[in-house]
Structure formats: C-alpha cells, structure tokens
Motif scaffolding. Structure first.
Motif, PDB file in Angstrom:
ATOM      1  N   SER A 175       4.709  -6.836  12.415  1.00 16.57           N
ATOM      2  CA  SER A 175       4.782  -7.896  11.408  1.00 16.57           C
ATOM      3  C   SER A 175       5.022  -7.383   9.997  1.00 16.57           C
ATOM      4  O   SER A 175       5.157  -8.172   9.076  1.00 16.57           O
ATOM      5  N   ASN A 176       5.054  -6.074   9.812  1.00 15.59           N
ATOM      6  CA  ASN A 176       5.279  -5.551   8.461  1.00 15.59           C
ATOM      7  C   ASN A 176       6.258  -4.387   8.510  1.00 15.59           C
ATOM      8  O   ASN A 176       6.622  -3.914   9.572  1.00 15.59           O
ATOM      9  N   LYS A 177       6.656  -3.941   7.333  1.00 20.16           N
ATOM     10  CA  LYS A 177       7.563  -2.799   7.240  1.00 20.16           C
ATOM     11  C   LYS A 177       6.781  -1.570   6.798  1.00 20.16           C
ATOM     12  O   LYS A 177       5.887  -1.656   5.974  1.00 20.16           O
ATOM     13  N   LEU A 178       7.173  -0.440   7.377  1.00 22.70           N
ATOM     14  CA  LEU A 178       6.575   0.844   7.061  1.00 22.70           C
ATOM     15  C   LEU A 178       7.668   1.772   6.563  1.00 22.70           C
ATOM     16  O   LEU A 178       8.681   1.958   7.236  1.00 22.70           O
ATOM     17  N   LEU A 225       0.838  -1.194   0.000  1.00 16.06           N
ATOM     18  CA  LEU A 225       0.000   0.000   0.000  1.00 16.06           C
ATOM     19  C   LEU A 225       0.870   1.240   0.000  1.00 16.06           C
ATOM     20  O   LEU A 225       1.825   1.336   0.781  1.00 16.06           O
ATOM     21  N   VAL A 226       0.528   2.209  -0.858  1.00 18.88           N
ATOM     22  CA  VAL A 226       1.167   3.521  -0.860  1.00 18.88           C
ATOM     23  C   VAL A 226       0.111   4.549  -0.493  1.00 18.88           C
ATOM     24  O   VAL A 226      -0.983   4.566  -1.067  1.00 18.88           O
ATOM     25  N   LEU A 227       0.446   5.406   0.462  1.00 23.19           N
ATOM     26  CA  LEU A 227      -0.422   6.495   0.890  1.00 23.19           C
ATOM     27  C   LEU A 227       0.228   7.826   0.518  1.00 23.19           C
ATOM     28  O   LEU A 227       1.141   8.285   1.197  1.00 23.19           O
ATOM     29  N   PRO A 228      -0.208   8.437  -0.603  1.00 23.99           N
ATOM     30  CA  PRO A 228       0.305   9.756  -0.956  1.00 23.99           C
ATOM     31  C   PRO A 228      -0.232  10.801   0.015  1.00 23.99           C
ATOM     32  O   PRO A 228      -1.265  10.596   0.663  1.00 23.99           O
ATOM     33  N   GLY A 229       0.443  11.935   0.072  1.00 21.61           N
ATOM     34  CA  GLY A 229       0.033  12.984   0.990  1.00 21.61           C
ATOM     35  C   GLY A 229      -0.823  14.050   0.351  1.00 21.61           C
ATOM     36  O   GLY A 229      -1.694  13.770  -0.469  1.00 21.61           O
ATOM     37  N   PHE A 237       9.254  -3.322  -0.571  1.00 23.51           N
ATOM     38  CA  PHE A 237       8.118  -4.133  -1.032  1.00 23.51           C
ATOM     39  C   PHE A 237       8.616  -5.407  -1.708  1.00 23.51           C
ATOM     40  O   PHE A 237       8.074  -6.493  -1.480  1.00 23.51           O
ATOM     41  N   ALA A 238       9.661  -5.288  -2.532  1.00 26.06           N
ATOM     42  CA  ALA A 238      10.217  -6.467  -3.224  1.00 26.06           C
ATOM     43  C   ALA A 238      10.805  -7.456  -2.228  1.00 26.06           C
ATOM     44  O   ALA A 238      10.602  -8.676  -2.351  1.00 26.06           O
ATOM     45  N   ALA A 239      11.501  -6.957  -1.233  1.00 24.20           N
ATOM     46  CA  ALA A 239      12.095  -7.842  -0.215  1.00 24.20           C
ATOM     47  C   ALA A 239      11.023  -8.537   0.608  1.00 24.20           C
ATOM     48  O   ALA A 239      11.146  -9.721   0.926  1.00 24.20           O
ATOM     49  N   GLU A 240       9.956  -7.821   0.933  1.00 24.23           N
ATOM     50  CA  GLU A 240       8.853  -8.409   1.698  1.00 24.23           C
ATOM     51  C   GLU A 240       8.163  -9.507   0.897  1.00 24.23           C
ATOM     52  O   GLU A 240       7.795 -10.538   1.438  1.00 24.23           O
ATOM     53  N   ARG A 241       8.000  -9.277  -0.385  1.00 27.14           N
ATOM     54  CA  ARG A 241       7.342 -10.272  -1.233  1.00 27.14           C
ATOM     55  C   ARG A 241       8.212 -11.520  -1.371  1.00 27.14           C
ATOM     56  O   ARG A 241       7.701 -12.628  -1.431  1.00 27.14           O
ATOM     57  N   GLY A 263       0.385  -8.073   7.705  1.00 27.41           N
ATOM     58  CA  GLY A 263       1.835  -8.043   7.560  1.00 27.41           C
ATOM     59  C   GLY A 263       2.307  -7.596   6.193  1.00 27.41           C
ATOM     60  O   GLY A 263       3.405  -7.953   5.762  1.00 27.41           O
ATOM     61  N   ARG A 264       1.512  -6.807   5.504  1.00 22.01           N
ATOM     62  CA  ARG A 264       1.887  -6.309   4.171  1.00 22.01           C
ATOM     63  C   ARG A 264       2.573  -4.949   4.309  1.00 22.01           C
ATOM     64  O   ARG A 264       2.204  -4.140   5.165  1.00 22.01           O
ATOM     65  N   PRO A 265       3.556  -4.649   3.454  1.00 21.11           N
ATOM     66  CA  PRO A 265       4.286  -3.378   3.575  1.00 21.11           C
ATOM     67  C   PRO A 265       3.435  -2.168   3.183  1.00 21.11           C
ATOM     68  O   PRO A 265       2.562  -2.256   2.325  1.00 21.11           O
ATOM     69  N   VAL A 266       3.749  -1.053   3.835  1.00 20.81           N
ATOM     70  CA  VAL A 266       3.032   0.201   3.625  1.00 20.81           C
ATOM     71  C   VAL A 266       4.057   1.319   3.470  1.00 20.81           C
ATOM     72  O   VAL A 266       5.080   1.322   4.165  1.00 20.81           O
TER      73      VAL A 266
END
Length: 181
Positions: free
Chosen positions: A152-155, A70-74, A175-179, A99-102
């Motif tokens: 459990s995930n990376k931010l 997930l990407v959250l633009p500002g 994101f690639a490393a998490e996948r 546990g999905r990256p954000v």
C-alpha cells in the motif's frame, strides 16, 4: 509536508542525515528528528564522531500518523540500535500499515527487516545486507536508487552516500506524488 527522520541516539552516518534533511527543507518540507531518547543524536563520519543534532520528538511519544513520510538514514550502528528498540520498530511498521512512503539508505534496511516489511519487495542497500534482505523475503538489486510500490505504500532505497543526490531527488518526488494521490 512533515517528514520524520528516525535515528538512534548515536551511530547515524552524518551525511545520510544532513543531505536528505537539507533537500527536504529546500523543497519546502518540515523535517523532524525523531529518536528513541530525548536530548541529542551523535552522528558519525563512518567510524569517527561528527556533529550532534537535537532530538525534536521521541519515538514513544509520537506516531506515524503525524507525518507524511519517513526517512531512515544509515550508518552501521544506527539501524542496528533501532532494530533492537520495539517502539522504533513499531513506528517504522506503522508507516507501512498506514500506506505512508518510506525512504532508507545504506544499512537502514536492517530496521525494515526487523519491522517485517520487506517480504516481496525489491530494494537496494549497502551490499553486505544482500543476504539479510534475501533471508527476509526481499529481492536485492545493485542500483543507485530503487523505488518499490509493492503493497500500500512506496519504498525508496539507495546503497550508499555516493547515491545521495539520486536518493534525495527520488524520495522527494515519490513523497510528493504519494501526498497528491
């Protein structure tokens, strides 16, 4: 990799949407524009209206488990609108629970605060969010990009449009490393 880009119907800072989007596409990923309503998203150049972008999925009709990240633009208005929408807040929280990256830039951590996912994390943002993040239990740092793997995930977080190059490179690596793991 399918990456959700969550925005409100208006108020997203255009460059914070388009630059990460292009970076994701160039890396061979599928960015998907998710919003709280169907139709189009009105982007802004700070306070001036900019381009519109077609919504591909509505937050109430999709789920975090159909995305790899997930990407959250500002933009000032975008996260303020998102944090007032229960479905958007739940969508964001689900990424953390699964546990999905954000990745979040500028004012986007306001939505993370509302989702109650910043406690115990170290992150950066637009400087005016420092107190809000501290009050929500996070530690704020003034860095171009910050990766936090608490939980459990990376931010991945960044402060502002000037940080976009580092933000894009970092979130794509994370994101690639998490996948791969």
């Amino acid at each position: 990799m399918r990456i959700a880009f969550l925005t409100a119907p208006e108020g997203v800072e255009q460059v914070e949407l388009t630059e990460p989007w292009k970076a994701a596409e160039q890396a061979g990923h599928e960015p998907v524009l998710v919003s709280t309503q169907s139709g189009e998203v009105q982007a802004f150049h700070h306070l001036d209206k900019a381009d519109t972008f077609p919504v591909q999925e509505v937050v109430g009709d999709t789920s975090a488990d159909s995305f790899d990240g997930l990407v959250l633009p500002g933009g000032v208005a975008n996260p303020d609108f998102l944090r007032m929408d229960d479905k958007a807040v739940g969508f964001v929280r689900d990424f953390f629970e699964q546990g999905r990256p954000v990745a979040a830039i500028c004012h986007a951590p306001w939505t993370l605060i509302e989702a109650d996912v910043v406690r115990g994390r170290v992150l950066t943002s637009w400087p005016s969010l420092r107190t809000d993040l501290g009050n929500a239990g996070a530690t704020w740092v003034d860095e171009q990009v910050k990766v936090c793997d608490h939980g459990s995930n990376k931010l991945v977080t960044s402060r502002k449009p000037d940080d976009l190059k580092a933000f894009c490179e970092t979130f794509l690596e994370v994101f690639a490393a998490e996948r791969a793991s």
